[in-house]
Design an enzyme around this catalytic site. Structure first.
Site, PDB file in Angstrom:
ATOM      1  N   HIS A 195       0.829  -1.204   0.000  1.00  0.00           N
ATOM      2  CA  HIS A 195       0.000   0.000   0.000  1.00  0.00           C
ATOM      3  C   HIS A 195       0.864   1.253   0.000  1.00  0.00           C
ATOM      4  O   HIS A 195       0.513   2.265  -0.599  1.00  0.00           O
ATOM      5  CB  HIS A 195      -0.915  -0.009   1.225  1.00  0.00           C
ATOM      6  CG  HIS A 195      -2.105  -0.902   1.050  1.00  0.00           C
ATOM      7  ND1 HIS A 195      -2.909  -1.317   2.075  1.00  0.00           N
ATOM      8  CD2 HIS A 195      -2.611  -1.472  -0.080  1.00  0.00           C
ATOM      9  CE1 HIS A 195      -3.882  -2.073   1.606  1.00  0.00           C
ATOM     10  NE2 HIS A 195      -3.713  -2.197   0.303  1.00  0.00           N
ATOM     11  N   GLU A 437     -13.233  -9.511 -20.771  1.00  0.00           N
ATOM     12  CA  GLU A 437     -12.184  -9.791 -19.795  1.00  0.00           C
ATOM     13  C   GLU A 437     -12.090 -11.276 -19.467  1.00  0.00           C
ATOM     14  O   GLU A 437     -11.346 -11.669 -18.571  1.00  0.00           O
ATOM     15  CB  GLU A 437     -12.414  -8.969 -18.524  1.00  0.00           C
ATOM     16  CG  GLU A 437     -13.814  -9.055 -17.978  1.00  0.00           C
ATOM     17  CD  GLU A 437     -14.076  -8.076 -16.846  1.00  0.00           C
ATOM     18  OE1 GLU A 437     -13.122  -7.604 -16.218  1.00  0.00           O
ATOM     19  OE2 GLU A 437     -15.254  -7.777 -16.582  1.00  0.00           O
ATOM     20  N   ASP A 461      -7.960  -8.375 -16.047  1.00  0.00           N
ATOM     21  CA  ASP A 461      -8.554  -9.700 -15.841  1.00  0.00           C
ATOM     22  C   ASP A 461      -8.353 -10.606 -17.055  1.00  0.00           C
ATOM     23  O   ASP A 461      -8.187 -11.816 -16.904  1.00  0.00           O
ATOM     24  CB  ASP A 461     -10.050  -9.571 -15.539  1.00  0.00           C
ATOM     25  CG  ASP A 461     -10.301  -9.367 -14.047  1.00  0.00           C
ATOM     26  OD1 ASP A 461      -9.379  -9.632 -13.256  1.00  0.00           O
ATOM     27  OD2 ASP A 461     -11.400  -8.928 -13.694  1.00  0.00           O
ATOM     28  N   CYS A 508      -9.961  -0.522 -21.216  1.00  0.00           N
ATOM     29  CA  CYS A 508      -9.934   0.187 -19.942  1.00  0.00           C
ATOM     30  C   CYS A 508      -9.005  -0.477 -18.939  1.00  0.00           C
ATOM     31  O   CYS A 508      -8.943  -0.068 -17.785  1.00  0.00           O
ATOM     32  CB  CYS A 508     -11.338   0.315 -19.368  1.00  0.00           C
ATOM     33  SG  CYS A 508     -12.206  -1.252 -19.189  1.00  0.00           S
TER      34      CYS A 508
END
Length: 583
Positions: A195, A437, A461, A508
């Protein structure tokens, strides 16, 4: 001291030169804590703990809002996750239990629980889950600081420009870094998926992580050069090295200035082919930022964040207002709204979804929505109503077969008919498409193309499912590669099938924002590219340097190559010959 070169992992691009500020671990060391308490003190300790929890939740709420403004909704979710830790039945009640049953002081009980839970995460095989140990420790440190009546060490107090050097930085520390004073940072721990790495990119601070024991070679006040792209950190550079990096930094700044000036220009190739460059967003507020970065539309509006930031299912009116806000912000520019894509790594507590052995292959996205028709019908009604205020399009995620498309389209028709009967305005020419995807959808693209209005290829994906690779699994993540020949053949065939049916195709996934992929996607004939807003000007510039006719020849050659390595090499040679090195 002689020049010393340290090699870490570059996680946030940018070259910086500055003095090292070595964060002394003693400045964040916990105060000595009382070990045990008398029985009569139990209630007082519980009250202290409750007060510390409430203060921590308030502080984290402020950080979430600050992160949302600075870095967007997706990054704010990271800190929102820390708030949820405080309400986790395996966390806070466990601390109370140690106070009541073992008569631990509140501080000792916090340390006990944080150590146990973070240890469990740290021992997990998944790198992604191991990184969650950092979030648990971060929450624990905040609770301890508030129990002691002080405040958590604030790195933003540093009053001069420095390069921060530390063992580690927690996510909440990272988002508080003040760019006026923190030129960059180097830390001993961390990896590309931490993170801290994600947030450093969001706040735009160059960073090198995972330096390991080499970090001990840096002294407070040492002159440092860091390159956040290559992961290099040079301690006490000699005159020649310093001059070399200062020149690189100057060129980097010139490029950034030029990119800002060109942000509003259209993406047109040297031979006059124009493509549409759009942005991926998660909230209505991000639409305004996308416009400022030169977005010509929204290629992916991830509606799940609207649902994730509520403790209940948002009703039609709430959804309508959010979609309407985006439509009005973008005006005549197109906005592709993806219906709810929940499941996998994104959960909604109020849905009480079952635990699954393989959640990415399970009950998620359109599968979940088709299992809850009211949910999907409500969302489509909200989008249709908002379509009266802009140029909205609807896109269904994770469609794997025509049966799913037919069921989703039937619910769309039901919503449309309800609005017709009620006399509610909506855009009757609204386009409805699907994400590609899943390999099965890609292989059936010619069949889908007869019925849908458009495709949008979700490469993240598509790569994962095509290559059977969990990209968060460190043992197999090296196999995750958008330039794998099988993936490229699927992408090329999807675009060809759509064009054969005179339909448009967008992308995308992360590949759309990769400069190395630009000539290949131009050669395939991709119509719309959607990416993080920060990548828009760079991709526009890359496109403006190329000729589509030459890119088509390149794409044909690349499809004959056998490996991703060979394909990358060919793309790099092409870019070097046509537009210089890829950025």
């Amino acid at each position: 001291m002689a020049e010393t070169k340290l090699q870490g992992i570059g996680v946030s691009d940018g070259i910086r030169v500055g003095k090292a500020f070595v964060l002394d671990p003693s400045t964040v060391r916990r105060e000595a804590v009382r070990q045990s308490i008398a029985e009569a003190e139990i209630e007082n300790e519980l009250e202290r703990l409750r007060h510390a929890k409430e203060t921590s939740i308030r502080q984290l709420g402020e950080l979430v809002e600050r992160t949302r403004r600075m870095a967007g909704e997706e990054k704010a979710v990271i800190l929102a996750g820390q708030q949820s830790i405080l309400d986790d039945p395996a966390f806070y009640p466990e601390i109370e239990k140690w106070i009541v049953t073992e008569r631990y002081s509140a501080e000792r009980a916090v340390l006990q629980v944080v150590e146990r839970i973070s240890g469990l995460f740290a021992a997990m095989e998944s790198e992604y889950l191991r990184e969650r140990a950092v979030d648990v420790k971060d929450v624990g440190n905040r609770l301890l600081a508030n129990l002691q009546g002080g405040h958590q060490t604030s790195l933003s107090d540093i009053g001069e420009p420095v390069i921060l050097v530390a063992d580690d930085l927690t996510p909440s520390e990272t988002v508080q870094l003040d760019k006026r004073y923190i030129l960059g940072f180097v830390i001993r721990k961390g990896g590309k998926t931490s993170h801290t790495a994600i947030l450093s990119r969001s706040v735009g601070i160059p960073a090198v992580v995972g330096v390991g024991e080499q970090l001990d070679k840096i002294r407070n006040g040492s002159l440092l050069v860091i390159d956040g792209a290559s992961g290099v950190c040079i301690v006490e550079p000699d005159a020649a090295t310093l001059s070399q990096y200062q020149e690189k930094m100057r060129l980097e700044q010139e490029q950034q200035d030029q990119l800002k000036r060109d942000a509003g220009n259209p993406a047109v190739t040297q031979d006059g082919i124009r493509v549409e460059i759009a942005a991926n967003i998660g909230t209505p507020e991000e639409a305004r930022v996308a416009l400022e970065q030169g977005a010509e539309g929204i290629g992916l509006y991830r509606t799940e964040f609207l649902f994730m930031h509520s403790d209940r299912m948002p009703d039609e009116e709430e959804q309508y207002r959010a979609y309407k806000q985006v439509a009005e912000t973008m005006g005549e520019r197109p906005v592709v709204i993806r219906t709810l894509d929940i499941g996998g790594d994104k959960q909604l507590p109020y849905l009480s979804l079952p635990q699954e052995m393989n959640p990415f292959l399970g009950y998620r996205a359109i599968r979940l929505c088709l299992g809850n028709e009211t949910l999907l019908l409500t969302q489509i009604r909200a989008i249709l109503r908002a379509s009266a205020y802009g140029k909205l399009k609807i896109m269904f995620p994770m469609i794997s077969g025509l049966e799913e498309w037919h069921r989703a389209k039937a619910i769309y028709e039901k919503a449309r008919q309800q609005l017709e009967e009620a006399g509610i305005a909506y855009d009757r020419s609204l386009e409805v498409g699907i994400m590609i995807e899943v390999p099965s959808a890609a292989l059936l693209a010619d069949r889908f193309a007869r019925e849908v209005d458009f495709f949008s290829i979700g490469t993240n994906d598509l790569v994962q499912y095509t290559l059977a690779v969990d990209r968060m699994n460190e043992h197999v993540a090296y196999l995750y590669d958008p330039f794998h020949p099988a993936v490229l053949r699927l992408i090329q065939s999807v675009i060809a099938a759509a064009h054969q049916a005179e339909k448009w195709v967008g992308m995308c996934g992360g590949m759309a924002g990769d400069p190395l992929a630009v000539p290949l996607l131009l050669g395939f004939g991709l119509d719309e590219w959607s990416m993080d807003a920060g990548s828009i000007s760079r991709i526009k510039r890359q496109i403006a340097r190329l000729r589509q006719a030459e890119c088509k020849q390149l794409a044909a050659q690349v499809l004959e190559l056998d490996t991703a390595e060979a394909i990358r090499g060919e793309l790099q040679r092409f870019l070097h010959a046509n537009s210089g090195q890829p950025n």
